[in-house]
Design a protein around this motif. Sequence first.
Motif, mmCIF file in Angstrom:
data_model
loop_
_atom_site.group_PDB
_atom_site.id
_atom_site.type_symbol
_atom_site.label_atom_id
_atom_site.label_comp_id
_atom_site.label_asym_id
_atom_site.label_seq_id
_atom_site.Cartn_x
_atom_site.Cartn_y
_atom_site.Cartn_z
ATOM 1 N N ARG A 55 47.099 47.452 3.185
ATOM 2 C CA ARG A 55 47.355 47.070 4.384
ATOM 3 C C ARG A 55 46.269 46.477 5.844
ATOM 4 O O ARG A 55 45.827 47.112 6.013
ATOM 5 C CB ARG A 55 48.525 47.921 5.792
ATOM 6 C CG ARG A 55 47.752 49.204 5.462
ATOM 7 C CD ARG A 55 48.881 50.117 6.273
ATOM 8 N NE ARG A 55 48.077 51.755 6.191
ATOM 9 C CZ ARG A 55 48.022 52.345 6.695
ATOM 10 N NH1 ARG A 55 47.217 51.987 8.020
ATOM 11 N NH2 ARG A 55 47.272 53.387 6.528
ATOM 12 N N ILE A 56 46.640 45.478 5.994
ATOM 13 C CA ILE A 56 46.252 45.048 7.508
ATOM 14 C C ILE A 56 45.968 45.739 8.360
ATOM 15 O O ILE A 56 44.748 46.568 9.336
ATOM 16 C CB ILE A 56 46.349 43.951 7.738
ATOM 17 C CG1 ILE A 56 46.625 42.372 6.988
ATOM 18 C CG2 ILE A 56 45.538 42.670 9.260
ATOM 19 C CD1 ILE A 56 44.963 42.412 6.028
ATOM 20 N N ASP A 57 47.448 46.869 9.208
ATOM 21 C CA ASP A 57 47.463 47.647 10.822
ATOM 22 C C ASP A 57 46.697 48.687 9.753
ATOM 23 O O ASP A 57 46.564 49.182 8.877
ATOM 24 C CB ASP A 57 48.634 47.288 10.512
ATOM 25 C CG ASP A 57 48.956 48.606 11.652
ATOM 26 O OD1 ASP A 57 48.201 49.383 12.418
ATOM 27 O OD2 ASP A 57 50.575 48.839 12.414
ATOM 28 N N ARG A 58 45.456 49.355 10.374
ATOM 29 C CA ARG A 58 44.833 50.093 10.017
ATOM 30 C C ARG A 58 45.501 51.451 11.020
ATOM 31 O O ARG A 58 44.067 52.745 10.713
ATOM 32 C CB ARG A 58 43.264 49.723 9.812
ATOM 33 C CG ARG A 58 42.799 48.819 9.411
ATOM 34 C CD ARG A 58 41.917 49.038 8.229
ATOM 35 N NE ARG A 58 40.740 48.899 9.845
ATOM 36 C CZ ARG A 58 40.307 47.367 9.883
ATOM 37 N NH1 ARG A 58 40.712 46.791 9.578
ATOM 38 N NH2 ARG A 58 39.553 47.402 10.658
ATOM 39 N N ARG A 59 45.803 51.535 11.686
ATOM 40 C CA ARG A 59 46.680 52.888 12.363
ATOM 41 C C ARG A 59 46.919 54.200 11.312
ATOM 42 O O ARG A 59 47.412 53.656 10.078
ATOM 43 C CB ARG A 59 47.825 52.263 13.179
ATOM 44 C CG ARG A 59 47.188 51.710 14.099
ATOM 45 C CD ARG A 59 48.598 51.363 15.085
ATOM 46 N NE ARG A 59 49.573 50.763 14.812
ATOM 47 C CZ ARG A 59 50.501 50.364 15.130
ATOM 48 N NH1 ARG A 59 50.913 50.280 16.555
ATOM 49 N NH2 ARG A 59 51.592 49.701 14.264
#
Length: 590
Positions: A486-490
């Motif tokens: 995933r790009i979103d690393r939250r």
Amino acid sequence: MTSPPSASPRRTLTRALTVGAAAVLATGLGVVVADQASAAAGCRVTYTVNQWSTGFTGNVSVTNLGDPITNGWRVEWDFAGNQRVTQGWNATVSQSGAHVNAASPSYANSLGTNASASFGFNADYSGTNATPASFSLNGTVCTGSAGPGGPTSSPTGTPSQPPGSSTPPPPAGSKADNPYAGVQGYRNPEWQAKANAEPGGSRVSNNPTAVWIDRIAAIEGTSDSSSNGAMGVRDHLDAALAQRAGYIQFVIYNLPGRDCAALASNGELGPNDLPRYKSEYIDPIAAIQADPKYASLRIINIVEIDSLPNLVTNTSGQAGGTAMCDTMKANGGYVQGIGYALNKLGAIGNVYNYVDAAHHGWIGWDSNFAPSAQIMLQAAQASGSVNNVTGFITNTANYSALREPFVQPTTTVNGQSVRQSKWVDWNQYTDELTFAQAFRNQLVSIGFNANIGMLIDTSRNGWGGANRPTAASTSTDVNTYVNQSRIDRRIHAGNWCNQSGAGLGERPQAAPAAGIDAYVWVKPPGESDGSSTLIPNDEGKGFDRMCDPTYTGNARNGNSLSGALPGAPISGAWFSAQFRELMANAYPAL
């Protein structure tokens, strides 16, 4: 407003023209009104061109000056050069040789007397992009009058404007289909100064950002600039005129009982202060924006973020529901307040309202998706007409990735859908672009105009840097695969405050994808989401543990760590460490 460009959105020349055998310059900004002898029915056409080296976007507005048309309208013209239409919207646009035919869409076949219709198209060309000599409506040549003998003038040539100058406003009584198209956005000098004071900040400080009007005092301007700045609404509008900007963006953000499910952005108005919201907040803003002095500006209002979806997801019976959200649902303060704002602001001819529509990590589940659209329709209906809504904005002040190339709801890992992973958690969407396009379709299906457009706030959703995945994981474990791909690393998709590791996203641009009016920077990069610890202030902004990096979470974020940066000031105040990290992790890279 619903079409993507067919070529680079970077414009090297902006022109605004209307065409005829003889032309008369109608304003000092370059609108030319068609004029030639015609039959008694009559029509008027305004033709605007936003041009680059090998292509252009054309926008056509036709006004019927004759009897009402009830069974479909048709606008026709002949190109004088080698222009070739590649795509059209808000009409069925076809071309045979040099001849172009634009037929009304099935949902808008009627055109009353003095009523206008607008449509657009993308086209390629080489050499000279010559202006068509004339247009016709249902076979009648448009002269700008209801019969022969209209005003005439000697030809004026083809005026053009320098790069960065604004196109003129649409004809009286009509609005631009996409207010972002073909014009330069306002660059807030207060935000620019803060960005320029940071090392390397000048690389991004020329991007247009929104101005937040988050309390009554901000309308006239505040006495100190520790938070959102000292300039008021009129100050910013005057500065936009001085810049020759085409559009300016304001965030309308002061509902009674504001932000009922969080504390960092609680406002100054209590849950029963709807009368004050109307008379002391919306009415003064509307009065300033309606000043004829600003009629040449496209004034874009982002209306009340983090409000309506709370009434769906954060009331009793929902995980993490709050008493304040229950109150605001019961007393109608959000629906009626937004309805009032849309009514007052939407009545102004050069104002465009975009309503906040949360983000995929908030309302992407079936249980939230359609109900959220319905409550937005209620607010629009409370305004008196859905026509008061130009469109919607997603991901405002949030971090959801624009695209997730390796993690889509249809992706499977070892026979398991990625929707089963802890990160996706059965959501129907994994990125903001597909969500925004799908949510637009949902909104249209329940009664909003078919030409509404979406905005996506890309100010902090780039997630670049060394840790950005460049390929899908090879793991056969669905959770490992998703977390590595995933790009979103939250830590959790519900985390929203000053997220560690975030980067600047796509730069502001008009019409980047189907159904999307623009990528925008509504949350000015570098302005804090909320303080890491309690900081007393007189702006009504509280302390939310989601901004505390030591907080271990709540039901709304799966009891995960907050992922927030330490040392943050109150919401809206400048956060230097965050701004520098956003630049370092920008994607596309600076």
